[in-house]
Scaffold this active site. Structure first.
Site, PDB file in Angstrom:
ATOM      1  N   ASP A  88      39.741  31.792  39.273  1.00 23.79           N
ATOM      2  CA  ASP A  88      38.485  31.102  39.604  1.00 23.79           C
ATOM      3  C   ASP A  88      37.488  32.112  40.173  1.00 23.79           C
ATOM      4  O   ASP A  88      36.323  32.189  39.723  1.00 23.79           O
ATOM      5  CB  ASP A  88      38.815  30.009  40.644  1.00 23.79           C
ATOM      6  CG  ASP A  88      37.715  28.981  40.810  1.00 23.79           C
ATOM      7  OD1 ASP A  88      36.728  29.068  40.046  1.00 23.79           O
ATOM      8  OD2 ASP A  88      37.837  28.118  41.698  1.00 23.79           O
ATOM      9  N   ILE A 140      40.995  37.085  31.569  1.00 23.05           N
ATOM     10  CA  ILE A 140      40.353  36.044  30.760  1.00 23.05           C
ATOM     11  C   ILE A 140      38.823  36.178  30.750  1.00 23.05           C
ATOM     12  O   ILE A 140      38.166  35.735  29.810  1.00 23.05           O
ATOM     13  CB  ILE A 140      40.809  34.639  31.248  1.00 23.05           C
ATOM     14  CG1 ILE A 140      40.648  33.597  30.140  1.00 23.05           C
ATOM     15  CG2 ILE A 140      40.070  34.219  32.503  1.00 23.05           C
ATOM     16  CD1 ILE A 140      41.401  32.292  30.402  1.00 23.05           C
ATOM     17  N   GLY A 200      41.868  33.851  42.962  1.00 21.86           N
ATOM     18  CA  GLY A 200      42.549  33.927  41.666  1.00 21.86           C
ATOM     19  C   GLY A 200      41.604  34.032  40.488  1.00 21.86           C
ATOM     20  O   GLY A 200      40.553  34.684  40.555  1.00 21.86           O
TER      21      GLY A 200
HETATM   22  N1  AR6 Z   1      42.481  36.299  34.019  1.00 17.08           N
HETATM   23  C1  AR6 Z   1      43.498  35.518  33.643  1.00 17.08           C
HETATM   24  N2  AR6 Z   1      44.384  35.009  34.507  1.00 17.08           N
HETATM   25  C2  AR6 Z   1      44.228  35.324  35.818  1.00 17.08           C
HETATM   26  C3  AR6 Z   1      43.191  36.127  36.292  1.00 17.08           C
HETATM   27  C4  AR6 Z   1      42.274  36.631  35.316  1.00 17.08           C
HETATM   28  N3  AR6 Z   1      41.242  37.384  35.658  1.00 17.08           N
HETATM   29  N4  AR6 Z   1      43.327  36.240  37.638  1.00 17.08           N
HETATM   30  C5  AR6 Z   1      44.423  35.535  37.996  1.00 17.08           C
HETATM   31  N5  AR6 Z   1      44.985  34.990  36.891  1.00 17.08           N
HETATM   32  P1  AR6 Z   1      45.320  30.960  40.259  1.00 17.08           P
HETATM   33  P2  AR6 Z   1      46.025  28.116  40.465  1.00 17.08           P
HETATM   34  C6  AR6 Z   1      46.192  34.159  36.743  1.00 17.08           C
HETATM   35  O1  AR6 Z   1      45.843  31.264  41.627  1.00 17.08           O
HETATM   36  O2  AR6 Z   1      47.435  28.446  40.726  1.00 17.08           O
HETATM   37  C7  AR6 Z   1      41.786  29.245  43.244  1.00 17.08           C
HETATM   38  O3  AR6 Z   1      41.438  29.622  44.558  1.00 17.08           O
HETATM   39  C8  AR6 Z   1      47.212  34.209  37.847  1.00 17.08           C
HETATM   40  O4  AR6 Z   1      48.071  35.347  37.690  1.00 17.08           O
HETATM   41  O5  AR6 Z   1      44.036  31.600  39.858  1.00 17.08           O
HETATM   42  O6  AR6 Z   1      45.702  27.049  39.478  1.00 17.08           O
HETATM   43  C9  AR6 Z   1      41.157  27.922  42.831  1.00 17.08           C
HETATM   44  O7  AR6 Z   1      39.866  27.784  43.386  1.00 17.08           O
HETATM   45  C10 AR6 Z   1      47.971  32.919  37.592  1.00 17.08           C
HETATM   46  O8  AR6 Z   1      48.990  33.116  36.600  1.00 17.08           O
HETATM   47  O9  AR6 Z   1      45.121  29.378  40.023  1.00 17.08           O
HETATM   48  C11 AR6 Z   1      42.106  26.923  43.405  1.00 17.08           C
HETATM   49  O10 AR6 Z   1      41.879  26.701  44.783  1.00 17.08           O
HETATM   50  C12 AR6 Z   1      46.927  31.994  36.991  1.00 17.08           C
HETATM   51  O11 AR6 Z   1      45.800  32.808  36.704  1.00 17.08           O
HETATM   52  C13 AR6 Z   1      43.454  27.599  43.236  1.00 17.08           C
HETATM   53  O12 AR6 Z   1      43.169  29.004  43.215  1.00 17.08           O
HETATM   54  C14 AR6 Z   1      46.503  30.885  37.910  1.00 17.08           C
HETATM   55  O13 AR6 Z   1      46.478  31.342  39.248  1.00 17.08           O
HETATM   56  C15 AR6 Z   1      44.077  27.221  41.913  1.00 17.08           C
HETATM   57  O14 AR6 Z   1      45.378  27.738  41.854  1.00 17.08           O
END
Ligand code: AR6
Length: 334
Positions: free
Chosen positions: A34, A11, A32
Site C-alpha cells: 500500500d 508491483i 507494505g
Molecule cells: N510489490 C508487490 N508486493 C509487495 C510490495 C511491492 N512493492 N511490497 C510488499 N509486498 P502487505 P497486507 C507484498 O503487508 O498483509 C498496509 O499497511 C508483501 O511481501 O502490504 O494485506 C495496508 O494499509 C506481502 O506478500 O499487505 C494495510 O493496513 C504482500 O505484499 C495492511 O498493510 C501483502 O503485504 C494490509 O496488510
C-alpha cells in the site's frame, strides 16, 4: 491456465491495465505494498482515495493509477488473520472476486495482484495462495474476456509457493488439520457418488460415505487406527486423496482416488510414485489393496500400474453390504 503468470518483483513497476493494492479500510495509505503504491502514484492517489468513503473488508474500489505505469489501481481490503475462524478465507476469496468484477466493469483485460493479506495482516501464505489461485482460476473460466493475470510476489517464499501450487504436478499434502479432514470428506462424497453409484448403487454409497468417510470417521482413522491421509492438489484444486496404513512388510493402500475430471491425465501415475516412495521409506516390500469386482476401471488401472489380482477376499462392511471382492498386490523392487 496459460493466462496466469507468476513473477517476483515490485508491483508498482508493472504496466498491466490495473494493479491491485492490499489496502486497509480507510483506503488512505499505509505500509507494505500500500505504501509503495501510494509513493509511486503520487499524492493525487490519496486525494482520489479520500473520495471513496473507505471500503469494507473483502471489498474493492477503483481509482486511476496517476503516476504509475498501470492505468488503474484497484484497492482491496484483505482480512486480518485471526486464526481462521472469522471468515478470513471467504473474505480473502472475496477480495479477488470483487477486484476482478471491477476489472470487468471497467473493461480491463490485464490485472496484477499482490499476495493480499500475507504481509502485515498475517494470513498464512500457503493457504492464501491456494485461495488466490483457485478463486482466480474459477473466475477466468466464467470470464474469458480477461486476458492476463499476474501474481506479483515480492518475497521469495510467496514466489516459491505460487510456483509450486501453479505447477502442473500433483501436490501431495498430509492431512493434519480439521480443515484438511473436511476437504477429504467433501472429496469423498463427490468421488464416491460419481464413481461408485453405478457400481454399488446410491444406498450403499450413502452408507459408505457416512460410515467411513465422514469427518468424524476420518479423524478417528487418523488418530486411533494409524491411517495416514493425503490430499492431492492439482493446480491448487483439491483433486483426490490417498489413505495408507503400514502393516509390517505391507503397505495397505486403503484409498486412492481422483475426481472424475482429473482421471486419465497421468496424475494417477504421479500419485502411485508417491505411494511407492512412502512404501520404500517405511520398509514395506509390497503394496496391497482391495477392490470391488465390478469396479473394472479401477482394476484395469491398477493392473496397468503392475498390481496383480490375488483373487477373492470378502470385505464385509456391515449393514449387509460387501464392498471389496478382490485383493491386489504390487511387489516392490528394492
Ligand atoms: N510489490 C508487490 N508486493 C509487495 C510490495 C511491492 N512493492 N511490497 C510488499 N509486498 P502487505 P497486507 C507484498 O503487508 O498483509 C498496509 O499497511 C508483501 O511481501 O502490504 O494485506 C495496508 O494499509 C506481502 O506478500 O499487505 C494495510 O493496513 C504482500 O505484499 C495492511 O498493510 C501483502 O503485504 C494490509 O496488510
Amino acid at each position: 491456465m496459460g493466462k496466469i503468470e507468476i513473477i517476483r518483483g515490485d508491483i508498482t513497476k508493472l504496466s498491466t491495465d490495473a494493479i491491485v493494492n492490499a489496502a486497509n479500510r480507510s483506503l488512505l495509505g499505509g505500509g507494505g505494498v500500500d505504501g509503495a503504491i501510494h509513493r509511486a502514484a503520487g499524492s493525487e492517489l490519496v486525494r482520489a482515495c479520500g473520495l471513496l468513503n473507505g471500503c469494507n473488508t473483502g471489498g474493492a474500489k477503483i481509482t486511476p493509477g496517476f503516476k504509475l505505469p498501470a492505468r488503474y489501481v484497484i484497492h482491496s481490503v484483505g482480512p486480518v488473520w485471526q486464526g481462521g475462524m472469522y471468515h478470513e478465507k471467504e473474505l480473502l476469496a472475496s477480495c479477488y472476486i470483487q477486484s476482478l468484477r471491477l476489472a470487468i466493469v471497467n473493461n480491463l483485460r490485464s490485472i496484477a495482484f499482490p499476495n493480499i493479506s500475507t504481509g502485515i495482516y498475517g494470513f498464512p501464505k500457503h493457504e492464501a495462495a491456494t485461495i488466490a489461485l483457485e478463486t482466480v482460476r474459477d473466475f477466468l473460466v466464467h470470464h474469458p474476456e480477461i486476458e492476463r493475470i499476474v501474481f506479483c510476489c515480492f518475497d521469495e517464499e510467496n514466489f516459491e509457493i505460487y510456483n509450486y501450487l501453479n505447477s502442473d504436478h500433483l501436490v501431495i499434502v498430509k492431512a493434519q488439520s480439521q480443515d484438511d479432514i473436511l476437504i477429504i470428506s467433501d472429496l469423498a462424497s463427490v468421488i464416491w457418488n460419481e464413481h461408485y453409484v453405478p457400481i454399488i448403487g446410491k444406498e450403499q454409497v450413502d452408507y459408505m460415505v457416512s460410515t467411513f468417510q465422514s469427518r468424524e470417521a476420518i479423524a478417528n482413522q487418523i488418530q486411533n487406527e494409524n491411517y495416514w491421509y493425503y490430499i492431492l492438489y492439482h493446480l491448487a484444486m483439491p483433486s483426490g486423496y490417498i489413505a495408507i496404513k503400514h502393516n509390517g512388510n505391507e503397505l495397505f493402500l486403503s484409498k486412492f482416488y481422483l475426481i472424475k475430471q482429473k482421471r486419465g491425465t497421468g496424475l494417477g501415475k504421479e500419485g502411485l510414485k508417491f505411494i511407492l516412495g512412502r512404501a520404500r521409506a517405511l520398509g514395506a516390500t509390497s503394496i496391497t489393496l482391495t477392490v470391488n469386482k465390478n469396479n473394472s476401471s479401477s482394476i484395469k488401472a491398477y493392473e496397468k500400474m503392475g498390481f496383480k489380482n490375488e483373487g477373492a477376499v470378502i470385505a464385509d462392511i456391515g449393514s449387509g453390504y460387501v464392498m471389496d471382492d478382490y485383493r491386489m498386490r504390487l511387489e516392490i523392487e528394492s
